[in-house]
Design a protein around this motif. Structure first.
Motif, short mmCIF file in Angstrom:
data_model
loop_
_atom_site.label_atom_id
_atom_site.label_comp_id
_atom_site.label_asym_id
_atom_site.label_seq_id
_atom_site.Cartn_x
_atom_site.Cartn_y
_atom_site.Cartn_z
N MET A 1 -89.57 14.95 27.42
CA MET A 1 -88.32 14.88 26.65
C MET A 1 -88.05 16.28 26.10
O MET A 1 -88.58 16.66 25.05
CB MET A 1 -88.46 13.88 25.50
CG MET A 1 -87.16 13.64 24.72
SD MET A 1 -87.42 12.80 23.11
CE MET A 1 -88.38 11.37 23.56
N SER A 2 -87.29 17.10 26.82
CA SER A 2 -87.04 18.46 26.37
C SER A 2 -86.03 18.44 25.23
O SER A 2 -85.09 17.63 25.21
CB SER A 2 -86.53 19.32 27.52
OG SER A 2 -85.18 19.03 27.81
N ALA A 3 -86.21 19.38 24.31
CA ALA A 3 -85.30 19.43 23.16
C ALA A 3 -83.87 19.76 23.61
O ALA A 3 -82.90 19.20 23.09
CB ALA A 3 -85.80 20.47 22.16
N ALA A 4 -83.75 20.66 24.58
CA ALA A 4 -82.41 21.08 25.02
C ALA A 4 -81.62 19.90 25.59
O ALA A 4 -80.45 19.72 25.26
CB ALA A 4 -82.54 22.19 26.06
N SER A 5 -82.26 19.10 26.43
CA SER A 5 -81.54 17.96 27.02
C SER A 5 -81.35 16.84 26.00
O SER A 5 -80.31 16.17 25.99
CB SER A 5 -82.30 17.44 28.24
OG SER A 5 -83.61 17.00 27.88
N GLU A 6 -82.32 16.64 25.12
CA GLU A 6 -82.22 15.56 24.13
C GLU A 6 -81.09 15.83 23.15
O GLU A 6 -80.41 14.90 22.69
CB GLU A 6 -83.55 15.42 23.39
CG GLU A 6 -83.57 14.36 22.32
CD GLU A 6 -83.54 12.93 22.86
OE1 GLU A 6 -83.37 12.00 22.06
OE2 GLU A 6 -83.70 12.76 24.10
#
Length: 298
Positions: free
Chosen positions: A271-276
């Motif tokens: 769960m990457s921060a950028a996509s989340e």
């Protein structure tokens, strides 16, 4: 392997039939996030054994937040480093503001139906050794019908309260867990979340809207994360194929954790921060942890 001395396995009561977490799509890797009403965003100060981070809303800063971090050298005094941060011009202007102050570390979950404020200190101290005792606070997580107990060093609290009289303390895991509670997984009922942070990792196991287990251990190797994750599933009799797993946190360590978990759990993803957070500029800022993003970006 030795876990932190805390009793964290627990089952929360299910939400009422009128509570809805939305439709469940068939894709086991799909996690849908329910929106929250807009709330005012206050300055945040996050304190861990490895780093202190301040985040202040600013119309001039990229992404709407100004950020500054102070690293804590291993073996040095966190209290001294905190004092230096609080004397920094970046924070001196916040003395009249409400400031949300998050403490990183383990928490003790309690079902909301069983929570008694007068028992919070005794219960939390029962779960931790003498050396980890401190001032005890609690955060409600209404979506999971749970309350999280946490403690903070009294000297750290006093230093913060001297400099920031309007400070409000919370556990850094609370916004992380609150965000997860708003997610829906999916064609499988069980969700396993792994959070790698501050030299620790935290596991949260949910069955739809019920929190089954929440615990934190020192992060030594990806194999240790897999060991504890599989032990948690075995404890509740959950087959590895029946759980959707997401890993978030330290993006330097998460890929190796996902790779190890994928050997045992077929639905393990990062769960990457950028996509989340829809590639918000704050996700690229140095020193801003995933739970701090959860706290300010909701």
């Amino acid at each position: 392997l030795t876990s932190l001395p805390t009793v964290s396995a627990f089952c929360s009561p299910p939400l009422s039939e009128n509570s809805s977490f939305g439709a469940k799509p068939n894709n086991p890797h799909f996690f849908h996030l329910l929106p929250l009403p807009l709330m005012p965003i206050h300055p945040h100060l996050r304190i861990s054994d490895t780093e202190i981070t301040a985040l202040v809303p600013s119309a001039e800063a990229t992404g709407g937040f100004a950020v500054k971090s102070w690293s804590v050298i291993p073996g040095s005094s966190l209290l001294v480093r905190l004092g230096e941060a609080l004397r920094d011009d970046f924070l001196l202007s916040l003395t009249e503001n409400r400031v949300e102050v998050g403490f990183s570390g383990a928490v003790t979950p309690v079902p909301l139906a069983d929570f008694q404020e007068e028992d919070a200190e005794a219960l939390h101290h029962q779960c931790f050794s003498e050396g980890r005792r401190g001032r005890v606070f609690y955060d409600p997580v209404p979506a999971l019908n749970a309350v999280l107990l946490f403690s903070a060093d009294p000297a750290l609290c006093h230093r913060v309260e001297e400099a920031l009289p309007q400070a409000h303390f919370y556990a850094s895991l609370t916004p992380w867990l609150s965000r997860l509670a708003r997610k829906t997984a999916v064609s499988v009922a069980h969700r396993l979340y792994v959070y790698v942070h501050d030299g620790l990792f935290t596991l949260a196991l949910l069955n739809e809207t019920r929190l089954l287990l929440l615990n934190t251990w020192p992060a030594t190797a990806p194999t240790d994360v897999a060991y504890y994750a599989l032990s948690a599933l075995r404890q509740f009799g959950i087959p590895p194929s029946a759980v959707a797993t997401q890993v978030s946190g330290d993006e330097a360590l998460c890929p190796s954790v996902v790779a190890e978990l994928s050997r045992h759990l077929p639905h393990a993803v990062g769960m990457s921060a950028a996509s989340e957070f829809n590639r918000h500029p704050l996700t690229a800022a140095q020193g801003v942890s995933f739970d701090l993003l959860c706290a300010v970006l909701k």
